[in-house]
Design a protein around this motif. Structure first.
Motif, short mmCIF file in Angstrom:
data_model
loop_
_atom_site.label_atom_id
_atom_site.label_comp_id
_atom_site.label_asym_id
_atom_site.label_seq_id
_atom_site.Cartn_x
_atom_site.Cartn_y
_atom_site.Cartn_z
N VAL A 190 15.74 -19.59 -15.45
CA VAL A 190 15.39 -18.06 -15.23
C VAL A 190 13.98 -17.93 -15.32
N LEU A 191 13.19 -18.68 -16.12
CA LEU A 191 11.72 -18.51 -16.21
C LEU A 191 11.16 -19.11 -14.66
N GLU A 192 11.83 -20.22 -14.40
CA GLU A 192 11.31 -20.81 -12.98
C GLU A 192 11.59 -19.72 -12.03
N LYS A 193 12.63 -19.06 -12.03
CA LYS A 193 13.01 -18.24 -10.97
C LYS A 193 11.96 -16.82 -11.05
N GLU A 194 11.70 -16.43 -12.52
CA GLU A 194 10.84 -15.43 -12.48
C GLU A 194 9.28 -15.91 -12.12
N ASN A 195 8.92 -17.05 -12.38
CA ASN A 195 7.70 -17.75 -12.20
C ASN A 195 7.67 -17.53 -10.56
N GLU A 196 8.77 -18.06 -9.80
CA GLU A 196 8.78 -18.27 -8.31
C GLU A 196 8.68 -16.75 -7.99
N LEU A 197 9.39 -15.84 -8.48
CA LEU A 197 9.37 -14.36 -7.83
C LEU A 197 7.93 -13.83 -8.19
N GLU A 198 7.32 -14.22 -9.32
CA GLU A 198 6.04 -13.64 -9.54
C GLU A 198 5.20 -14.34 -8.69
N ARG A 199 5.25 -15.65 -8.31
CA ARG A 199 4.29 -16.24 -7.43
C ARG A 199 4.46 -15.61 -6.00
N ILE A 200 5.84 -15.53 -5.56
CA ILE A 200 5.98 -14.78 -4.26
C ILE A 200 5.43 -13.40 -4.20
N LYS A 201 5.72 -12.68 -5.39
CA LYS A 201 5.03 -11.09 -5.61
C LYS A 201 3.52 -11.35 -5.47
N ILE A 202 2.78 -12.31 -6.04
CA ILE A 202 1.44 -12.37 -5.89
C ILE A 202 0.93 -12.77 -4.54
N GLU A 203 1.69 -13.89 -3.82
CA GLU A 203 1.28 -14.17 -2.54
C GLU A 203 1.51 -13.01 -1.79
N SER A 204 2.55 -12.25 -1.94
CA SER A 204 2.73 -11.06 -1.27
C SER A 204 1.73 -10.22 -1.18
N GLU A 205 1.30 -9.86 -2.51
CA GLU A 205 0.37 -8.80 -3.04
C GLU A 205 -1.01 -9.24 -2.17
N ILE A 206 -1.25 -10.72 -2.39
CA ILE A 206 -2.58 -11.46 -1.70
C ILE A 206 -2.50 -11.26 -0.02
N GLU A 207 -1.29 -11.25 0.29
CA GLU A 207 -1.08 -11.21 1.66
C GLU A 207 -1.29 -9.79 2.21
N LEU A 208 -0.76 -8.69 1.34
CA LEU A 208 -1.11 -7.42 1.71
C LEU A 208 -2.42 -7.17 1.57
N GLU A 209 -3.00 -7.56 0.39
CA GLU A 209 -4.53 -7.31 0.24
C GLU A 209 -5.15 -7.91 1.48
N LYS A 210 -5.09 -9.14 1.92
CA LYS A 210 -5.56 -9.78 3.51
C LYS A 210 -5.45 -8.75 4.27
N LYS A 211 -4.01 -8.13 4.53
CA LYS A 211 -3.93 -7.22 5.54
C LYS A 211 -4.63 -6.00 5.70
N ARG A 212 -4.48 -5.34 4.31
CA ARG A 212 -5.30 -4.28 3.96
C ARG A 212 -6.75 -4.44 4.29
N LYS A 213 -7.41 -5.62 3.99
CA LYS A 213 -8.89 -6.10 4.11
C LYS A 213 -9.06 -5.95 5.61
N GLU A 214 -8.15 -6.64 6.16
CA GLU A 214 -8.28 -6.58 7.53
C GLU A 214 -8.33 -5.40 8.29
N LEU A 215 -7.09 -4.33 7.86
CA LEU A 215 -7.30 -3.19 8.24
C LEU A 215 -8.40 -2.15 8.09
N SER A 216 -8.87 -2.56 6.60
CA SER A 216 -10.27 -1.68 6.48
C SER A 216 -11.48 -2.10 7.41
#
Length: 333
Positions: free
Chosen positions: A229-255
């Motif tokens: 469960v922790l591995e899955k949560e960590n994986e999901l958290e990592r995916i979430k962080i990567e998604s947020e980082i990717e989103l922030e990159k997109k936002r930065k690119e948009l800005s």
């Protein structure tokens, strides 16, 4: 003279030494001088016996029993033994049945002696029906008895007993063996009880071990589950962080893109204004005023006119402005 025999007697009637008639329960007239008869019982005969024999270990035992036999070949036995009777009294001359029973007992004693001699005292006194049957089989197979025309029907042993002193010693020995067996049985029961208790404790210990192993497996399963469960949560958290980082990159690119576009718009607006101002600078004042009043709303134009009147009011004597005048100005505009 006349004589009559019983139905249980087989009669051989002789005249001058030759058989002239035979059968069960014969009756006939006879002349005593030239007639004789052999009478043989047809029923079973029993002979009781008591033998004093010695065992293999030189102990004397008393064997008590009974032998049962029957005469089946009347002519054969009559040829071997004298069964002649007195025709008047039906009494035997020589009592052959006693002799025959003694002869049967002697034959049986020889067989019993041989079998007892092959046994020790304990085996002899504990001999059972098997011993009697073995003697019976041997008696029935003897040619000596068959040649007498006799069939052995039964042989039974009532008891095989040692003498009193030997019996006391045997009883003492047996008593000691019984006590020893009792002690052995007690020890065996104790050992069995100890063994059973050991098995119970071993089973309890095995049960506890099994329960602990199951608990251990459950804990390991829970730990593995939590880890997964922790591995899955960590994986999901990592995916979430990567998604947020990717989103922030997109936002930065948009800005950056918006900023770039804004800069481009500002540059275009500045260029347009600069070009307009440059064009306005080339026009005269009167042209600029005319351009300013072009397409101006009537209210603004009237306001501007009144502003100029107010600025030159010292030059004007009196000026009447009525509503109709204003309406006409508005309509004319």
């Amino acid at each position: 003279m006349y004589t009559k025999f019983l139905p249980s007697e087989y009669v051989l009637r002789y005249r001058k030494g030759k058989i002239v008639k035979e059968g069960l329960g014969l009756s006939f007239f006879y002349i005593e001088k030239n007639t004789s008869a052999c009478v043989i019982p047809v029923s079973n005969n029993s002979a009781d016996f008591i033998f004093e024999e010695q065992t293999k270990d030189y102990q004397t035992v008393s064997v008590q029993g009974q032998l049962t036999y029957r005469i089946t070949d009347y002519k054969k036995i009559a040829g071997v033994m004298d069964f002649t009777v007195k025709l008047k009294s039906h009494e035997y001359y020589n009592n052959p049945m006693n002799s025959l029973s003694k002869r049967m007992i002697n034959i049986a004693e020889v067989i019993v002696r041989g079998k007892i001699g092959a046994m020790n005292l304990t085996e002899a006194v504990s001999s059972n029906e098997t011993f009697a049957n073995s003697v019976l089989e041997e008696l029935q197979s003897l040619e000596e008895i068959k040649n007498l025309g006799i069939t052995i029907n039964g042989f039974s042993i009532l008891s095989v007993a040692a003498n009193r002193e030997t019996l006391r010693a045997l009883e003492a020995k047996t008593r000691e063996e019984i006590l020893k067996n009792s002690d052995d049985a007690l020890y065996e029961r104790r050992n069995a009880s100890i063994e059973q208790e050991r098995k119970v404790k071993e089973n309890e210990l095995n049960t506890e071990i099994s329960v602990e192993e199951k608990k251990k497996k459950i804990r390991e399963t829970e730990i593995n589950t939590k880890r997964m469960v922790l591995e899955k949560e960590n994986e999901l958290e990592r995916i979430k962080i990567e998604s947020e980082i990717e989103l922030e990159k997109k936002r930065k690119e948009l800005s950056e893109l918006k900023l770039e576009n804004a800069k481009k718009d500002a540059d275009a607006q500045a260029y347009r204004i600069g070009a307009v101002m440059e064009a306005y600078n080339k026009l005269s004042k009167e042209a600029l005023v005319a351009l300013a009043t072009l397409n101006m709303e009537p209210e603004k134009m009237m306001a501007q006119a009144f502003e100029k009147l107010a600025a030159n009011s010292q030059k004007i004597g009196s000026l009447n402005i009525t509503p109709d005048f204003l309406e006409s100005l508005k309509a004319g505009a």
